[in-house]
Design a protein around this motif. Structure first.
Motif, PDB file in Angstrom:
ATOM      1  N   LEU A   1      40.074  20.979  86.714  1.00 24.58           N
ATOM      2  CA  LEU A   1      39.300  21.738  87.698  1.00 24.58           C
ATOM      3  C   LEU A   1      40.050  21.859  89.025  1.00 24.58           C
ATOM      4  O   LEU A   1      39.437  21.965  90.083  1.00 24.58           O
ATOM      5  N   ARG A   2      41.366  21.876  88.956  1.00 20.68           N
ATOM      6  CA  ARG A   2      42.166  22.002  90.172  1.00 20.68           C
ATOM      7  C   ARG A   2      41.867  23.320  90.891  1.00 20.68           C
ATOM      8  O   ARG A   2      41.759  24.371  90.250  1.00 20.68           O
ATOM      9  N   GLU A   3      41.741  23.230  92.207  1.00 20.47           N
ATOM     10  CA  GLU A   3      41.513  24.394  93.057  1.00 20.47           C
ATOM     11  C   GLU A   3      40.215  25.134  92.708  1.00 20.47           C
ATOM     12  O   GLU A   3      40.031  26.287  93.109  1.00 20.47           O
ATOM     13  N   ALA A   4      39.325  24.492  91.977  1.00 19.37           N
ATOM     14  CA  ALA A   4      38.045  25.117  91.653  1.00 19.37           C
ATOM     15  C   ALA A   4      37.118  25.085  92.868  1.00 19.37           C
ATOM     16  O   ALA A   4      37.333  24.316  93.808  1.00 19.37           O
ATOM     17  N   ARG A   5      36.065  25.903  92.825  1.00 20.81           N
ATOM     18  CA  ARG A   5      35.057  25.907  93.873  1.00 20.81           C
ATOM     19  C   ARG A   5      33.704  25.632  93.219  1.00 20.81           C
ATOM     20  O   ARG A   5      33.223  26.426  92.426  1.00 20.81           O
ATOM     21  N   LEU A   6      33.103  24.484  93.557  1.00 29.22           N
ATOM     22  CA  LEU A   6      31.823  24.086  92.986  1.00 29.22           C
ATOM     23  C   LEU A   6      30.785  23.983  94.096  1.00 29.22           C
ATOM     24  O   LEU A   6      30.960  23.200  95.036  1.00 29.22           O
ATOM     25  N   ASP A   7      29.716  24.756  93.988  1.00 27.59           N
ATOM     26  CA  ASP A   7      28.621  24.721  94.952  1.00 27.59           C
ATOM     27  C   ASP A   7      27.315  24.471  94.198  1.00 27.59           C
ATOM     28  O   ASP A   7      27.002  25.184  93.233  1.00 27.59           O
ATOM     29  N   ASP A   8      26.562  23.451  94.644  1.00 33.69           N
ATOM     30  CA  ASP A   8      25.274  23.136  94.025  1.00 33.69           C
ATOM     31  C   ASP A   8      25.434  22.897  92.523  1.00 33.69           C
ATOM     32  O   ASP A   8      24.775  23.536  91.690  1.00 33.69           O
ATOM     33  N   VAL A   9      26.329  21.978  92.178  1.00 33.30           N
ATOM     34  CA  VAL A   9      26.603  21.623  90.782  1.00 33.30           C
ATOM     35  C   VAL A   9      26.138  20.190  90.539  1.00 33.30           C
ATOM     36  O   VAL A   9      26.379  19.301  91.362  1.00 33.30           O
ATOM     37  N   THR A  10      25.474  19.967  89.412  1.00 36.51           N
ATOM     38  CA  THR A  10      24.966  18.640  89.062  1.00 36.51           C
ATOM     39  C   THR A  10      25.519  18.202  87.715  1.00 36.51           C
ATOM     40  O   THR A  10      25.465  18.959  86.739  1.00 36.51           O
ATOM     41  N   PHE A  11      26.060  16.984  87.676  1.00 36.54           N
ATOM     42  CA  PHE A  11      26.474  16.346  86.431  1.00 36.54           C
ATOM     43  C   PHE A  11      25.477  15.229  86.168  1.00 36.54           C
ATOM     44  O   PHE A  11      25.555  14.161  86.778  1.00 36.54           O
ATOM     45  N   SER A  12      24.513  15.461  85.294  1.00 38.79           N
ATOM     46  CA  SER A  12      23.446  14.502  85.043  1.00 38.79           C
ATOM     47  C   SER A  12      23.682  13.741  83.742  1.00 38.79           C
ATOM     48  O   SER A  12      23.759  14.346  82.666  1.00 38.79           O
ATOM     49  N   HIS A  13      23.841  12.416  83.864  1.00 36.25           N
ATOM     50  CA  HIS A  13      24.050  11.541  82.704  1.00 36.25           C
ATOM     51  C   HIS A  13      25.213  12.041  81.839  1.00 36.25           C
ATOM     52  O   HIS A  13      25.103  12.175  80.619  1.00 36.25           O
ATOM     53  N   CYS A  14      26.318  12.335  82.510  1.00 37.99           N
ATOM     54  CA  CYS A  14      27.534  12.801  81.840  1.00 37.99           C
ATOM     55  C   CYS A  14      28.606  11.709  81.891  1.00 37.99           C
ATOM     56  O   CYS A  14      28.513  10.758  82.661  1.00 37.99           O
ATOM     57  N   VAL A  15      29.627  11.875  81.073  1.00 37.87           N
ATOM     58  CA  VAL A  15      30.834  11.047  81.152  1.00 37.87           C
ATOM     59  C   VAL A  15      31.978  11.968  81.564  1.00 37.87           C
ATOM     60  O   VAL A  15      32.243  12.967  80.890  1.00 37.87           O
ATOM     61  N   LEU A  16      32.625  11.644  82.701  1.00 35.61           N
ATOM     62  CA  LEU A  16      33.780  12.400  83.173  1.00 35.61           C
ATOM     63  C   LEU A  16      34.980  11.464  83.123  1.00 35.61           C
ATOM     64  O   LEU A  16      35.059  10.505  83.883  1.00 35.61           O
ATOM     65  N   ARG A  17      35.900  11.731  82.220  1.00 41.12           N
ATOM     66  CA  ARG A  17      37.083  10.887  82.056  1.00 41.12           C
ATOM     67  C   ARG A  17      38.341  11.713  82.313  1.00 41.12           C
ATOM     68  O   ARG A  17      38.572  12.740  81.675  1.00 41.12           O
ATOM     69  N   ASP A  18      39.151  11.254  83.283  1.00 39.14           N
ATOM     70  CA  ASP A  18      40.395  11.949  83.641  1.00 39.14           C
ATOM     71  C   ASP A  18      40.138  13.424  83.992  1.00 39.14           C
ATOM     72  O   ASP A  18      40.916  14.308  83.631  1.00 39.14           O
ATOM     73  N   VAL A  19      39.058  13.666  84.680  1.00 38.71           N
ATOM     74  CA  VAL A  19      38.768  15.021  85.168  1.00 38.71           C
ATOM     75  C   VAL A  19      39.489  15.221  86.501  1.00 38.71           C
ATOM     76  O   VAL A  19      39.457  14.348  87.370  1.00 38.71           O
ATOM     77  N   ASP A  20      40.139  16.352  86.659  1.00 43.24           N
ATOM     78  CA  ASP A  20      41.013  16.588  87.811  1.00 43.24           C
ATOM     79  C   ASP A  20      40.393  17.615  88.758  1.00 43.24           C
ATOM     80  O   ASP A  20      40.328  18.808  88.464  1.00 43.24           O
ATOM     81  N   PHE A  21      39.915  17.132  89.924  1.00 44.84           N
ATOM     82  CA  PHE A  21      39.367  17.985  90.973  1.00 44.84           C
ATOM     83  C   PHE A  21      40.370  18.182  92.113  1.00 44.84           C
ATOM     84  O   PHE A  21      39.974  18.545  93.222  1.00 44.84           O
ATOM     85  N   ALA A  22      41.644  17.959  91.876  1.00 43.87           N
ATOM     86  CA  ALA A  22      42.632  18.033  92.951  1.00 43.87           C
ATOM     87  C   ALA A  22      42.606  19.404  93.615  1.00 43.87           C
ATOM     88  O   ALA A  22      42.641  20.451  92.954  1.00 43.87           O
ATOM     89  N   GLY A  23      42.505  19.402  94.944  1.00 41.63           N
ATOM     90  CA  GLY A  23      42.510  20.637  95.706  1.00 41.63           C
ATOM     91  C   GLY A  23      41.248  21.464  95.573  1.00 41.63           C
ATOM     92  O   GLY A  23      41.183  22.590  96.092  1.00 41.63           O
ATOM     93  N   ALA A  24      40.233  20.930  94.898  1.00 46.60           N
ATOM     94  CA  ALA A  24      38.994  21.688  94.701  1.00 46.60           C
ATOM     95  C   ALA A  24      38.103  21.622  95.934  1.00 46.60           C
ATOM     96  O   ALA A  24      38.219  20.710  96.763  1.00 46.60           O
ATOM     97  N   GLY A  25      37.199  22.583  96.061  1.00 49.80           N
ATOM     98  CA  GLY A  25      36.175  22.554  97.093  1.00 49.80           C
ATOM     99  C   GLY A  25      34.848  22.199  96.454  1.00 49.80           C
ATOM    100  O   GLY A  25      34.369  22.922  95.576  1.00 49.80           O
TER     101      GLY A  25
END
Length: 216
Positions: free
Chosen positions: A124-148
């Motif tokens: 998810l590099r350089e992604a733009r996330l507004d009003d996003v919900t991760f409910s009862h999820c597993v995030l492993r090695d997820v890349d938000f580098a440079g994201a908003g």
């Protein structure tokens, strides 16, 4: 906390039509229901999907660059090695889906909810996330580098090796996360809300970011 919707809860449910019509480049699709469809070889760059539903679908290494998903619902779908770069997502819901090795860099997500999903090595590099919900999820090695990230929350989720290098955050709330393992560079945690207990857990990360040596 939001509750995942069933297919019959969707406001457009009565209008959905089961279809085998596979999206193509720049194609338009409305009130389509894909049930158990395999999209593995699909090339649908720039496709537009509005008020559609995907039940137990497989995306594989399909390509959807620049596609637009507006009011779309996914349940039990597998997005493994899927190219979704530069796509746009509005009012979209993922329920018990799996995303692995997914290219989602430069995407835009507005009012998107993930329920009980597993995200592994998602870019998810350089992604733009507004009003996003991760409910009862597993995030492993997820890349938000440079994201908003703005008004993003993780209630009941596990964040394992999540990368936040140079991410810009505003109103990001991880207080409800069950496990918190962040990888980040200097200054990337501004705009993050955590609990006092999480502050103690993240102390080594803060020390490393500030280049502080802690020793007895």
């Amino acid at each position: 906390m939001t509750t995942p919707r069933a297919l019959t809860d969707l406001p457009f449910h009565r209008y959905l039509e089961d279809t085998d019509e596979v999206p193509g480049p720049s194609s338009d699709h409305e009130v389509a229901h894909y049930r158990g469809t395999d999209f593995s070889d699909v090339r649908a760059d720039g496709a537009r999907l509005t008020e559609c539903a995907f039940s137990d679908t497989t995306f594989g290494a399909s390509r959807w660059r620049g596609a637009r998903f507006n009011d779309v619902w996914f349940q039990g779908s597998q997005l493994v090695g899927t190219d979704l770069a530069e796509s746009q997502w509005l009012d979209t819901e993922f329920v018990t889906c799996a995303l692995a090795g997914t290219a989602t860099f430069d995407v835009t997500m507005n009012r998107v909810v993930f329920h009980g999903c597993k995200l592994v090595s998602v870019n998810l590099r350089e992604a733009r996330l507004d009003d996003v919900t991760f409910s009862h999820c597993v995030l492993r090695d997820v890349d938000f580098a440079g994201a908003g990230l703005r008004r993003v929350s993780f209630p009941g989720s596990e964040l394992l090796g999540v990368h936040l290098d140079q991410a810009v955050m505003d109103g990001v709330d991880v207080r409800g996360a069950g496990e918190l393992d962040l990888r980040t560079g200097r200054g990337s945690l501004k705009g993050l809300t955590i609990t006092h207990a999480q502050l103690a857990e993240l102390a080594p990360l803060f020390a490393a970011a500030l280049e502080i040596t802690v020793t007895d």
